[in-house]
Motif scaffolding. Sequence first.
Motif, PDB file in Angstrom:
ATOM      1  N   TYR A   1     -37.545  34.615  28.814  1.00 31.21           N
ATOM      2  CA  TYR A   1     -36.637  33.700  28.118  1.00 31.21           C
ATOM      3  C   TYR A   1     -35.272  34.330  27.852  1.00 31.21           C
ATOM      4  O   TYR A   1     -34.268  33.622  27.796  1.00 31.21           O
ATOM      5  CB  TYR A   1     -37.290  33.139  26.856  1.00 31.21           C
ATOM      6  CG  TYR A   1     -38.342  32.131  27.248  1.00 31.21           C
ATOM      7  CD1 TYR A   1     -37.977  30.881  27.718  1.00 31.21           C
ATOM      8  CD2 TYR A   1     -39.691  32.455  27.224  1.00 31.21           C
ATOM      9  CE1 TYR A   1     -38.931  29.960  28.134  1.00 31.21           C
ATOM     10  CE2 TYR A   1     -40.653  31.546  27.638  1.00 31.21           C
ATOM     11  CZ  TYR A   1     -40.259  30.303  28.092  1.00 31.21           C
ATOM     12  OH  TYR A   1     -41.206  29.404  28.510  1.00 31.21           O
TER      13      TYR A   1
ATOM     14  N   LYS B   1     -33.652  33.638  31.156  1.00 34.92           N
ATOM     15  CA  LYS B   1     -33.368  32.200  31.298  1.00 34.92           C
ATOM     16  C   LYS B   1     -32.061  31.814  30.597  1.00 34.92           C
ATOM     17  O   LYS B   1     -31.270  31.042  31.125  1.00 34.92           O
ATOM     18  CB  LYS B   1     -34.491  31.349  30.705  1.00 34.92           C
ATOM     19  CG  LYS B   1     -35.629  31.064  31.617  1.00 34.92           C
ATOM     20  CD  LYS B   1     -36.607  30.156  30.911  1.00 34.92           C
ATOM     21  CE  LYS B   1     -37.751  29.784  31.796  1.00 34.92           C
ATOM     22  NZ  LYS B   1     -37.383  29.003  32.948  1.00 34.92           N
ATOM     23  N   HIS B   2     -31.857  32.379  29.415  1.00 37.20           N
ATOM     24  CA  HIS B   2     -30.681  32.010  28.629  1.00 37.20           C
ATOM     25  C   HIS B   2     -29.459  32.867  28.958  1.00 37.20           C
ATOM     26  O   HIS B   2     -28.369  32.576  28.484  1.00 37.20           O
ATOM     27  CB  HIS B   2     -31.014  32.046  27.138  1.00 37.20           C
ATOM     28  CG  HIS B   2     -32.010  30.993  26.764  1.00 37.20           C
ATOM     29  ND1 HIS B   2     -31.669  29.661  26.622  1.00 37.20           N
ATOM     30  CD2 HIS B   2     -33.349  31.058  26.558  1.00 37.20           C
ATOM     31  CE1 HIS B   2     -32.747  28.955  26.325  1.00 37.20           C
ATOM     32  NE2 HIS B   2     -33.786  29.774  26.275  1.00 37.20           N
ATOM     33  N   SER B   3     -29.647  33.893  29.775  1.00 37.29           N
ATOM     34  CA  SER B   3     -28.520  34.723  30.215  1.00 37.29           C
ATOM     35  C   SER B   3     -28.017  34.326  31.594  1.00 37.29           C
ATOM     36  O   SER B   3     -26.816  34.253  31.826  1.00 37.29           O
ATOM     37  CB  SER B   3     -28.935  36.194  30.248  1.00 37.29           C
ATOM     38  OG  SER B   3     -29.340  36.629  28.993  1.00 37.29           O
TER      39      SER B   3
ATOM     40  N   LYS C   1     -28.639  31.438  33.446  1.00 38.27           N
ATOM     41  CA  LYS C   1     -28.191  30.028  33.480  1.00 38.27           C
ATOM     42  C   LYS C   1     -28.086  29.473  34.905  1.00 38.27           C
ATOM     43  O   LYS C   1     -27.064  28.925  35.297  1.00 38.27           O
ATOM     44  CB  LYS C   1     -26.871  29.870  32.743  1.00 38.27           C
ATOM     45  CG  LYS C   1     -26.997  30.213  31.273  1.00 38.27           C
ATOM     46  CD  LYS C   1     -25.750  29.885  30.513  1.00 38.27           C
ATOM     47  CE  LYS C   1     -25.889  30.384  29.107  1.00 38.27           C
ATOM     48  NZ  LYS C   1     -25.957  29.433  28.101  1.00 38.27           N
TER      49      LYS C   1
ATOM     50  N   HIS D   1     -31.966  26.433  33.176  1.00 37.77           N
ATOM     51  CA  HIS D   1     -32.967  27.425  32.787  1.00 37.77           C
ATOM     52  C   HIS D   1     -33.990  27.647  33.899  1.00 37.77           C
ATOM     53  O   HIS D   1     -35.178  27.773  33.635  1.00 37.77           O
ATOM     54  CB  HIS D   1     -33.673  26.996  31.499  1.00 37.77           C
ATOM     55  CG  HIS D   1     -32.755  26.818  30.346  1.00 37.77           C
ATOM     56  ND1 HIS D   1     -31.986  27.836  29.828  1.00 37.77           N
ATOM     57  CD2 HIS D   1     -32.456  25.729  29.616  1.00 37.77           C
ATOM     58  CE1 HIS D   1     -31.261  27.380  28.831  1.00 37.77           C
ATOM     59  NE2 HIS D   1     -31.523  26.098  28.675  1.00 37.77           N
TER      60      HIS D   1
END
Length: 191
Positions: free
Chosen positions: A78, A81-83, A85, A95
Amino acid sequence: MRNGISRVAKRHIAVVVMACCSLAASAQGEAIDDVMQHVPMATTYLLRTCGVKSQSDTWVEFMASTGASYVLAAGVAYGLKHSVKEWRPDDSDQHSFPSGHATFAFAGATALRHEYGHLSPWVTIGGYGLATLVAADRVRRDRHYTHDVCAGAAIGWLSTELTYYIKKKYIKSDRVDVAFTGQSLSLAIRW
C-alpha cells in the motif's frame, strides 16, 4: 500414519478446505478474488485451530510470524500503491501497482508452506496454486497489468520469507511472553 499425515490430520484438512470453499461461495456482492486472496492465510489459522501440528511451537509464535508477514506485506504494497500512482487497465483509479490481492495471496501461501508444508507437498501446491489463480484473475478482470501482480506476488513472498527468517534467527519461543492484563495485551520479547 501414511506419508506422514495421520487420519485425523487428513480429516482436519478436509474440513478446512470445505470451510474455505464455503467462504468463497458465500462471497455475494463481492468479486470472488476479494475473498480468495485471504484463503491461504485463513487456511493456516483454520488448520492450527483444528489441532493440526504446525511448525511454530506456540500460538504466540504462530500469530507473530503470520501476522507480521501480513502487516509487512500490506505496508510495502500500500505504500507503493500510494507512491507510484499507476492507472489501472480499466482506468478506474491510480492504485494499480502493485496488486494488493496478489500480495496477500502470496503472503498467505508462503505462510501456509512454512507452517504446514511438512505435511504434504500438496499443501504448498494448493496454496501457491490458489494465489496464482487470484493473481491471474486480477489481470483477466482488467484490474491489473501482469507486472502489477508479479510485483505483488514478490512482495508477499519476500515479506513472509523475511518474517520467518527473523523468527528463526532471532526469536526463540522461550523468549516470548504474552500477558492479558485487564483490557490490554502485552507482548514481551527477550533478546
